[in-house]
Design a protein around this motif. Structure first.
Motif, PDB file in Angstrom:
ATOM      1  N   GLU A 227       0.788  -1.225   0.000  1.00  0.00           N
ATOM      2  CA  GLU A 227       0.000   0.000   0.000  1.00  0.00           C
ATOM      3  C   GLU A 227       0.822   1.278   0.000  1.00  0.00           C
ATOM      4  OE1 GLU A 227      -1.383   0.310   4.624  1.00  0.00           O
ATOM      5  OE2 GLU A 227      -1.861  -1.561   3.580  1.00  0.00           O
ATOM      6  N   LEU A 228       2.153   1.180   0.023  1.00  0.00           N
ATOM      7  CA  LEU A 228       2.980   2.380   0.087  1.00  0.00           C
ATOM      8  C   LEU A 228       3.668   2.670  -1.242  1.00  0.00           C
ATOM      9  CD1 LEU A 228       4.668   1.981   3.590  1.00  0.00           C
ATOM     10  CD2 LEU A 228       2.688   3.367   2.970  1.00  0.00           C
ATOM     11  N   ASP A 229       3.663   3.946  -1.630  1.00  0.00           N
ATOM     12  CA  ASP A 229       4.364   4.425  -2.815  1.00  0.00           C
ATOM     13  C   ASP A 229       5.714   4.968  -2.362  1.00  0.00           C
ATOM     14  OD1 ASP A 229       5.390   5.717  -5.008  1.00  0.00           O
ATOM     15  OD2 ASP A 229       3.615   6.963  -5.395  1.00  0.00           O
ATOM     16  N   TYR A 230       6.731   4.109  -2.418  1.00  0.00           N
ATOM     17  CA  TYR A 230       8.019   4.508  -1.874  1.00  0.00           C
ATOM     18  C   TYR A 230       8.752   5.526  -2.730  1.00  0.00           C
ATOM     19  CZ  TYR A 230       8.521   2.157   2.535  1.00  0.00           C
ATOM     20  OH  TYR A 230       8.397   1.822   3.864  1.00  0.00           O
ATOM     21  N   SER A 231       8.464   5.567  -4.010  1.00  0.00           N
ATOM     22  CA  SER A 231       9.058   6.620  -4.820  1.00  0.00           C
ATOM     23  C   SER A 231       8.649   7.985  -4.272  1.00  0.00           C
ATOM     24  CB  SER A 231       8.625   6.480  -6.276  1.00  0.00           C
ATOM     25  OG  SER A 231       9.167   7.525  -7.060  1.00  0.00           O
ATOM     26  N   TYR A 232       7.365   8.121  -3.961  1.00  0.00           N
ATOM     27  CA  TYR A 232       6.852   9.369  -3.385  1.00  0.00           C
ATOM     28  C   TYR A 232       7.442   9.619  -1.997  1.00  0.00           C
ATOM     29  CZ  TYR A 232       3.687  12.576  -1.030  1.00  0.00           C
ATOM     30  OH  TYR A 232       3.179  13.625  -0.306  1.00  0.00           O
ATOM     31  N   LEU A 233       7.449   8.594  -1.147  1.00  0.00           N
ATOM     32  CA  LEU A 233       7.916   8.774   0.229  1.00  0.00           C
ATOM     33  C   LEU A 233       9.402   9.119   0.281  1.00  0.00           C
ATOM     34  CD1 LEU A 233       6.014   5.862   1.992  1.00  0.00           C
ATOM     35  CD2 LEU A 233       5.596   8.312   2.291  1.00  0.00           C
ATOM     36  N   LEU A 234      10.194   8.449  -0.536  1.00  0.00           N
ATOM     37  CA  LEU A 234      11.625   8.743  -0.547  1.00  0.00           C
ATOM     38  C   LEU A 234      11.888  10.146  -1.081  1.00  0.00           C
ATOM     39  CD1 LEU A 234      13.018   5.299  -1.765  1.00  0.00           C
ATOM     40  CD2 LEU A 234      13.141   6.242   0.546  1.00  0.00           C
ATOM     41  N   ASN A 235      11.140  10.547  -2.087  1.00  0.00           N
ATOM     42  CA  ASN A 235      11.296  11.912  -2.593  1.00  0.00           C
ATOM     43  C   ASN A 235      10.845  12.944  -1.561  1.00  0.00           C
ATOM     44  OD1 ASN A 235      12.491  11.420  -5.093  1.00  0.00           O
ATOM     45  ND2 ASN A 235      10.520  10.966  -6.043  1.00  0.00           N
ATOM     46  N   THR A 236       9.856  12.578  -0.734  1.00  0.00           N
ATOM     47  CA  THR A 236       9.434  13.467   0.345  1.00  0.00           C
ATOM     48  C   THR A 236      10.578  13.683   1.330  1.00  0.00           C
ATOM     49  OG1 THR A 236       7.120  12.777   0.144  1.00  0.00           O
ATOM     50  CG2 THR A 236       7.775  13.787   2.219  1.00  0.00           C
ATOM     51  N   LEU A 237      11.273  12.607   1.699  1.00  0.00           N
ATOM     52  CA  LEU A 237      12.429  12.738   2.579  1.00  0.00           C
ATOM     53  C   LEU A 237      13.534  13.562   1.919  1.00  0.00           C
ATOM     54  CD1 LEU A 237      12.613   9.113   4.016  1.00  0.00           C
ATOM     55  CD2 LEU A 237      12.094  11.188   5.309  1.00  0.00           C
ATOM     56  N   LYS A 238      13.730  13.331   0.631  1.00  0.00           N
ATOM     57  CA  LYS A 238      14.759  14.092  -0.086  1.00  0.00           C
ATOM     58  C   LYS A 238      14.396  15.568  -0.131  1.00  0.00           C
ATOM     59  CE  LYS A 238      17.508  14.029  -4.309  1.00  0.00           C
ATOM     60  NZ  LYS A 238      17.692  13.427  -5.648  1.00  0.00           N
ATOM     61  N   ASP A 239      13.115  15.867  -0.341  1.00  0.00           N
ATOM     62  CA  ASP A 239      12.667  17.261  -0.362  1.00  0.00           C
ATOM     63  C   ASP A 239      12.885  17.949   0.984  1.00  0.00           C
ATOM     64  OD1 ASP A 239      11.915  17.004  -2.991  1.00  0.00           O
ATOM     65  OD2 ASP A 239       9.785  16.698  -2.563  1.00  0.00           O
ATOM     66  N   HIS A 240      12.848  17.158   2.068  1.00  0.00           N
ATOM     67  CA  HIS A 240      13.127  17.702   3.403  1.00  0.00           C
ATOM     68  C   HIS A 240      14.633  17.774   3.678  1.00  0.00           C
ATOM     69  CE1 HIS A 240       8.842  17.073   4.197  1.00  0.00           C
ATOM     70  NE2 HIS A 240       8.995  17.742   5.319  1.00  0.00           N
ATOM     71  N   ASP A 241      15.429  17.365   2.684  1.00  0.00           N
ATOM     72  CA  ASP A 241      16.893  17.355   2.791  1.00  0.00           C
ATOM     73  C   ASP A 241      17.360  16.455   3.935  1.00  0.00           C
ATOM     74  OD1 ASP A 241      19.417  18.031   1.865  1.00  0.00           O
ATOM     75  OD2 ASP A 241      19.594  19.789   3.160  1.00  0.00           O
ATOM     76  N   TYR A 242      16.757  15.255   4.011  1.00  0.00           N
ATOM     77  CA  TYR A 242      17.173  14.279   5.014  1.00  0.00           C
ATOM     78  C   TYR A 242      18.613  13.857   4.742  1.00  0.00           C
ATOM     79  CZ  TYR A 242      17.450   9.939   7.673  1.00  0.00           C
ATOM     80  OH  TYR A 242      17.844   8.948   8.542  1.00  0.00           O
ATOM     81  N   GLN A 243      19.457  13.968   5.762  1.00  0.00           N
ATOM     82  CA  GLN A 243      20.894  13.735   5.606  1.00  0.00           C
ATOM     83  C   GLN A 243      21.356  12.373   6.117  1.00  0.00           C
ATOM     84  OE1 GLN A 243      23.215  16.120   4.259  1.00  0.00           O
ATOM     85  NE2 GLN A 243      21.327  17.114   3.588  1.00  0.00           N
ATOM     86  N   GLY A 244      20.515  11.702   6.893  1.00  0.00           N
ATOM     87  CA  GLY A 244      20.939  10.444   7.504  1.00  0.00           C
ATOM     88  C   GLY A 244      20.788   9.257   6.566  1.00  0.00           C
ATOM     89  N   TYR A 245      21.069   8.077   7.109  1.00  0.00           N
ATOM     90  CA  TYR A 245      20.882   6.849   6.361  1.00  0.00           C
ATOM     91  C   TYR A 245      19.431   6.376   6.467  1.00  0.00           C
ATOM     92  CZ  TYR A 245      25.747   5.909   5.165  1.00  0.00           C
ATOM     93  OH  TYR A 245      26.999   5.962   4.608  1.00  0.00           O
ATOM     94  N   ILE A 246      19.008   5.631   5.469  1.00  0.00           N
ATOM     95  CA  ILE A 246      17.707   4.965   5.485  1.00  0.00           C
ATOM     96  C   ILE A 246      17.973   3.472   5.612  1.00  0.00           C
ATOM     97  CG2 ILE A 246      15.629   4.452   4.151  1.00  0.00           C
ATOM     98  CD1 ILE A 246      15.967   7.211   2.839  1.00  0.00           C
ATOM     99  N   GLY A 247      17.537   2.895   6.712  1.00  0.00           N
ATOM    100  CA  GLY A 247      17.791   1.488   6.976  1.00  0.00           C
ATOM    101  C   GLY A 247      16.823   0.583   6.231  1.00  0.00           C
ATOM    102  N   CYS A 248      17.367  -0.379   5.520  1.00  0.00           N
ATOM    103  CA  CYS A 248      16.548  -1.361   4.794  1.00  0.00           C
ATOM    104  C   CYS A 248      16.252  -2.509   5.748  1.00  0.00           C
ATOM    105  CB  CYS A 248      17.296  -1.849   3.559  1.00  0.00           C
ATOM    106  SG  CYS A 248      17.726  -0.524   2.406  1.00  0.00           S
ATOM    107  N   GLU A 249      15.150  -2.388   6.464  1.00  0.00           N
ATOM    108  CA  GLU A 249      14.770  -3.376   7.471  1.00  0.00           C
ATOM    109  C   GLU A 249      13.518  -4.098   6.976  1.00  0.00           C
ATOM    110  OE1 GLU A 249      14.841  -3.034  12.155  1.00  0.00           O
ATOM    111  OE2 GLU A 249      12.817  -2.632  11.441  1.00  0.00           O
ATOM    112  N   TYR A 250      13.730  -5.022   6.052  1.00  0.00           N
ATOM    113  CA  TYR A 250      12.603  -5.752   5.472  1.00  0.00           C
ATOM    114  C   TYR A 250      12.982  -7.206   5.223  1.00  0.00           C
ATOM    115  CZ  TYR A 250      15.083  -4.815   1.021  1.00  0.00           C
ATOM    116  OH  TYR A 250      16.021  -4.727   0.019  1.00  0.00           O
TER     117      TYR A 250
END
Length: 271
Positions: A227-250
């Motif tokens: 149910e999640l659109d990760y392209s949108y969500l990741l771009n949202t984080l990028k738009d906020h200039d998120y500087q940290g790592y994103i953990g792939c916990e799946y």
């Protein structure tokens, strides 16, 4: 604007490799420059150090020890009567973090005690958690380490976990008031408990210290059915200039490396 950075959670990825330390080599071979893990405490610390030094990998995040897993523990930070054990666990986490040059520790809240009603013990558990987080903040600040608290959903994953929503976590962080204690955003848990991800990312972004991702509801690759659109969500984080790592916990649907195409696809499209 800097590109997003991804790290492999080797407690979840590369589990086709039984030897935990060897998963570090596998992650680097697959293109990751950083790893995170839940619990490393069954591994020989010197072997982990050798793997880190040999690969040059960054160890981004580890958790505090869970306590007695066989007895039902999953962290001790908010559990009544377990304050001394929490401090002992924090000491062990700090030992590993120092040795691996890891700058983030997830301070696990723990579960509502068996036989207790959540509402009846909520105030006591929150007070204990705030007390333990203040203690941890002082210990971690000496090492330049950030402590993190992570809401875990109580609808699917763990019905008894004390900390279950970003709103609860934000209220606790406000009471702690220490700049080196931050919020760990696991998108999987946030979506299940509250949804409203765009608003919540914007609202809580200033206190987010780490991000983890997985698809909902299967907790598989971000580009798997869900149910999640990760392209949108990741771009949202990028738009906020998120500087940290994103953990792939799946949980990979097959061999880990076969399911990593989503990272390459996102990085190609996001340039």
């Amino acid at each position: 604007m800097a590109p997003l950075k991804f790290c492999a959670n080797i407690s979840w990825l590369f589990t086709e490799i039984p030897d935990f330390t060897q998963r570090i080599y596998a992650a680097v071979s697959a293109g990751f420059q950083a790893v995170e893990a839940a619990w490393l405490y069954d591994c020989d610390l010197q072997e982990l150090q050798r793997a880190r030094e040999a690969t040059g990998v960054e160890v981004v995040l580890i958790n505090t020890p869970p306590g007695d897993v066989k007895a039902g523990d999953l962290g001790l930070g908010a559990v009544p009567g377990r304050e001394a054990e929490f401090r002992q666990g924090l000491d062990l986490a700090l030992k590993y973090a120092r040795a691996l040059d890891c700058k983030r520790i997830h301070l696990m809240a723990g579960r509502v005690p068996v036989g207790s009603h959540r509402m009846a013990v909520a105030k006591e558990m929150e007070a204990i958690f705030v007390q333990n987080l203040n203690y941890a903040a002082d210990m971690l600040s000496k090492e330049g380490i950030t402590g993190l608290i992570e809401p875990i959903n109580t609808r699917i994953t763990d019905p008894r976990y004390f900390l279950d929503s970003p709103h609860q976590a934000a209220a606790i962080l406000e009471k702690v008031g220490k700049p080196n204690i931050k919020l760990q955003m696991d998108v999987f848990h946030w979506q299940i408990m509250d949804g409203n991800l765009t608003h919540n990312i914007h609202k809580y972004f200033p206190i987010i210290g780490h991000v983890q991702i997985a698809q909902v509801p299967g907790r598989n690759e971000p580009d798997s059915a869900g149910e999640l659109d990760y392209s949108y969500l990741l771009n949202t984080l990028k738009d906020h200039d998120y500087q940290g790592y994103i953990g792939c916990e799946y949980k990979p649907l097959g061999f880990t490396e076969e399911g990593l195409g989503w990272i390459r696809e996102y990085c190609t499209h996001s340039k």
